[in-house]
Design a protein around this motif. Structure first.
Motif, mmCIF file in Angstrom:
data_model
loop_
_atom_site.group_PDB
_atom_site.id
_atom_site.type_symbol
_atom_site.label_atom_id
_atom_site.label_comp_id
_atom_site.label_asym_id
_atom_site.label_seq_id
_atom_site.Cartn_x
_atom_site.Cartn_y
_atom_site.Cartn_z
ATOM 1 N N ALA A 16 0.731 -1.267 0.116
ATOM 2 C CA ALA A 16 0.031 0.086 0.035
ATOM 3 C C ALA A 16 0.853 1.402 -0.028
ATOM 4 C CB ALA A 16 -0.995 0.072 1.125
ATOM 5 N N VAL A 17 2.050 1.268 0.678
ATOM 6 C CA VAL A 17 2.939 2.162 0.848
ATOM 7 C C VAL A 17 3.323 2.673 -0.350
ATOM 8 C CG1 VAL A 17 5.106 3.278 1.759
ATOM 9 C CG2 VAL A 17 3.307 2.352 3.156
ATOM 10 N N GLY A 18 3.777 1.544 -1.232
ATOM 11 C CA GLY A 18 4.121 1.570 -2.836
ATOM 12 C C GLY A 18 2.971 2.135 -3.776
ATOM 13 N N GLY A 19 1.771 2.240 -3.384
ATOM 14 C CA GLY A 19 1.094 2.616 -4.182
ATOM 15 C C GLY A 19 -0.051 1.455 -4.719
ATOM 16 N N ASP A 20 0.156 0.289 -4.155
ATOM 17 C CA ASP A 20 -0.821 -0.822 -4.575
ATOM 18 C C ASP A 20 -2.309 -0.825 -3.939
ATOM 19 O OD1 ASP A 20 -1.858 -3.090 -5.438
ATOM 20 O OD2 ASP A 20 -0.798 -4.429 -3.981
ATOM 21 N N PRO A 21 -3.341 -0.854 -4.776
ATOM 22 C CA PRO A 21 -4.598 -0.506 -4.290
ATOM 23 C C PRO A 21 -4.993 -2.002 -3.496
ATOM 24 C CG PRO A 21 -4.738 -0.264 -6.796
ATOM 25 C CD PRO A 21 -3.155 -0.537 -6.317
ATOM 26 N N TRP A 28 -7.493 -2.082 4.689
ATOM 27 C CA TRP A 28 -8.922 -1.633 5.155
ATOM 28 C C TRP A 28 -9.870 -2.893 5.647
ATOM 29 C CZ3 TRP A 28 -14.146 -2.508 3.855
ATOM 30 C CH2 TRP A 28 -14.831 -1.734 4.038
ATOM 31 N N ARG A 29 -9.828 -4.083 5.149
ATOM 32 C CA ARG A 29 -10.624 -5.208 5.111
ATOM 33 C C ARG A 29 -10.358 -5.495 6.706
ATOM 34 N NH1 ARG A 29 -10.272 -6.652 -0.099
ATOM 35 N NH2 ARG A 29 -8.565 -8.300 0.692
ATOM 36 N N ALA A 30 -8.992 -5.406 7.233
ATOM 37 C CA ALA A 30 -8.646 -6.081 8.387
ATOM 38 C C ALA A 30 -8.807 -4.852 9.542
ATOM 39 C CB ALA A 30 -7.076 -6.121 8.418
ATOM 40 N N LEU A 31 -8.533 -3.598 9.203
ATOM 41 C CA LEU A 31 -8.373 -2.797 10.376
ATOM 42 C C LEU A 31 -9.711 -1.979 10.319
ATOM 43 C CD1 LEU A 31 -4.864 -1.755 10.022
ATOM 44 C CD2 LEU A 31 -5.963 -3.360 11.536
ATOM 45 N N HIS A 32 -10.589 -1.751 9.319
ATOM 46 C CA HIS A 32 -11.732 -1.077 9.225
ATOM 47 C C HIS A 32 -12.668 -1.412 10.406
ATOM 48 C CE1 HIS A 32 -14.811 1.684 8.053
ATOM 49 N NE2 HIS A 32 -15.686 0.813 7.992
ATOM 50 N N TRP A 55 -9.917 7.134 6.852
ATOM 51 C CA TRP A 55 -9.210 6.395 5.653
ATOM 52 C C TRP A 55 -8.660 7.227 4.417
ATOM 53 C CZ3 TRP A 55 -7.166 2.013 6.289
ATOM 54 C CH2 TRP A 55 -7.395 1.216 7.306
ATOM 55 N N LEU A 56 -9.746 8.511 4.171
ATOM 56 C CA LEU A 56 -9.100 9.334 3.229
ATOM 57 C C LEU A 56 -7.895 10.176 3.572
ATOM 58 C CD1 LEU A 56 -10.177 10.808 0.706
ATOM 59 C CD2 LEU A 56 -11.203 12.658 2.074
ATOM 60 N N GLN A 57 -7.760 10.380 4.972
ATOM 61 C CA GLN A 57 -6.475 11.090 5.297
ATOM 62 C C GLN A 57 -5.353 10.070 5.399
ATOM 63 O OE1 GLN A 57 -6.505 13.141 9.294
ATOM 64 N NE2 GLN A 57 -4.255 12.878 9.418
ATOM 65 N N VAL A 58 -5.732 8.686 5.722
ATOM 66 C CA VAL A 58 -4.624 7.838 5.696
ATOM 67 C C VAL A 58 -4.283 7.550 4.193
ATOM 68 C CG1 VAL A 58 -4.203 5.373 6.113
ATOM 69 C CG2 VAL A 58 -5.197 6.651 7.765
ATOM 70 N N SER A 59 -5.277 7.559 3.355
ATOM 71 C CA SER A 59 -4.951 7.270 1.820
ATOM 72 C C SER A 59 -3.909 8.455 1.292
ATOM 73 C CB SER A 59 -6.090 6.991 1.091
ATOM 74 O OG SER A 59 -6.845 8.175 0.923
ATOM 75 N N ARG A 60 -4.232 9.470 1.861
ATOM 76 C CA ARG A 60 -3.430 10.822 1.220
ATOM 77 C C ARG A 60 -2.070 10.748 1.957
ATOM 78 N NH1 ARG A 60 -8.154 14.169 2.423
ATOM 79 N NH2 ARG A 60 -7.169 14.704 4.337
ATOM 80 N N ASP A 61 -1.878 10.512 3.120
ATOM 81 C CA ASP A 61 -0.651 10.446 3.892
ATOM 82 C C ASP A 61 0.392 9.042 3.954
ATOM 83 O OD1 ASP A 61 -1.340 13.013 4.341
ATOM 84 O OD2 ASP A 61 -1.859 12.434 6.371
ATOM 85 N N LEU A 62 -0.292 7.863 3.403
ATOM 86 C CA LEU A 62 0.365 6.745 3.445
ATOM 87 C C LEU A 62 1.653 6.468 2.742
ATOM 88 C CD1 LEU A 62 0.041 3.962 4.633
ATOM 89 C CD2 LEU A 62 -1.319 3.304 2.125
ATOM 90 N N ALA A 63 1.690 7.398 1.747
ATOM 91 C CA ALA A 63 3.108 7.186 1.054
ATOM 92 C C ALA A 63 4.432 7.674 1.841
ATOM 93 C CB ALA A 63 3.013 8.091 -0.220
ATOM 94 N N GLY A 64 4.028 8.614 2.844
ATOM 95 C CA GLY A 64 5.139 9.240 3.635
ATOM 96 C C GLY A 64 5.246 8.284 5.066
ATOM 97 N N PHE A 65 4.410 7.435 5.273
ATOM 98 C CA PHE A 65 4.270 6.552 6.284
ATOM 99 C C PHE A 65 5.673 5.668 6.417
ATOM 100 C CE2 PHE A 65 3.650 2.663 8.733
ATOM 101 C CZ PHE A 65 3.370 3.089 9.955
ATOM 102 N N PHE A 77 -5.149 4.397 14.485
ATOM 103 C CA PHE A 77 -6.108 4.735 15.586
ATOM 104 C C PHE A 77 -5.898 6.221 16.042
ATOM 105 C CE2 PHE A 77 -6.870 0.327 15.159
ATOM 106 C CZ PHE A 77 -8.257 0.185 15.440
ATOM 107 N N ARG A 78 -4.706 6.655 16.023
ATOM 108 C CA ARG A 78 -4.531 8.023 16.359
ATOM 109 C C ARG A 78 -5.155 8.997 15.630
ATOM 110 N NH1 ARG A 78 -0.060 9.984 20.014
ATOM 111 N NH2 ARG A 78 -0.419 11.778 18.916
ATOM 112 N N VAL A 79 -4.739 8.783 14.161
ATOM 113 C CA VAL A 79 -5.693 9.670 13.267
ATOM 114 C C VAL A 79 -7.338 9.222 13.541
ATOM 115 C CG1 VAL A 79 -6.458 9.766 10.777
ATOM 116 C CG2 VAL A 79 -4.025 9.349 11.388
ATOM 117 N N ALA A 80 -7.734 8.233 13.763
ATOM 118 C CA ALA A 80 -9.296 8.043 13.995
ATOM 119 C C ALA A 80 -9.424 8.730 15.279
ATOM 120 C CB ALA A 80 -9.577 6.687 14.074
#
Length: 195
Positions: A16-21, A28-32, A55-65, A77-80
């Motif tokens: 996911a960090v590498g951009g793989d949907p 998402w399925r595991a943690l939602h 999830w929207l914020q996570v998807s925007r910021d994931l590349a920098g995680f 969970f901090r973001v949530a």
């Protein structure tokens, strides 16, 4: 659905960090589901909207995680939590009307959704409802430790508390739940106390 192991989550996270949907979908399925249950305690009826924003914020910021599966759970969970707190502040400022007053304005009752009724009766939903009756600090600690599966250190990072405070809040919350009349009645029905 089986519970995803940290190794599987780490692989999905790297993808996911590498951009793989597909990797993001696994996350998402595991943690939602646990995040949504947590948010139901933090911000009640707004939980689904807040989860979407999270999830929207996570998807925007994931590349920098940077970090592994455990660090990702803590981050998610901090973001949530922060999104939930923001939603509670917005709702307080708006002084939203209660459902009863909205029904009165529209001249009648709301037709119940049968699926919602079934979900409402499920054990998971009952547990979340009971946890939501705890003081906020205890409810969040129990949700993150028991329902979301975070360790004490991760829970402390999410809540911005010391690990000792998390342990105490979790213990007090679980004790309070054990003494809740609904839990005691359920134990009596199951015959755990015997006669």
């Amino acid at each position: 659905m089986h519970e995803i192991r940290d190794e599987e989550l780490a692989d999905a996270l790297a993808a996911a960090v590498g951009g793989d949907p597909g990797g993001f979908a696994v996350l998402w399925r595991a943690l939602h589901p646990p995040m949504l249950r947590y948010l139901r305690v933090v911000c009640a009826d707004a939980a689904e909207d807040v989860a979407s924003e999270t999830w929207l914020q996570v998807s925007r910021d994931l590349a920098g995680f940077r970090g592994g599966a455990v660090a990702f759970r803590v981050w998610l969970f901090r973001v949530a939590r922060h999104r939930g707190i923001d939603e509670n502040r917005r709702a307080w400022r708006r002084h939203e009307e209660s459902y009863e007053s909205v029904d009165a304005v529209h001249g009648g009752g709301v037709t119940r959704d049968v699926a919602a009724d079934v979900v409402e009766l499920s054990d998971t939903d009952r547990a979340v409802r009971l946890i939501a009756t705890l003081p906020r600090e205890q409810a969040e600690a129990v949700m993150l430790r028991v329902v979301a599966g975070l360790d004490v250190a991760g829970t402390a990072r999410v809540l911005g508390k010391r690990p000792g405070a998390v342990r105490v809040a979790t213990m007090r919350g679980l004790r309070r739940l054990a003494d809740h009349p609904e839990v005691l009645a359920h134990r009596d029905e199951d015959g755990e106390y015997g006669s």
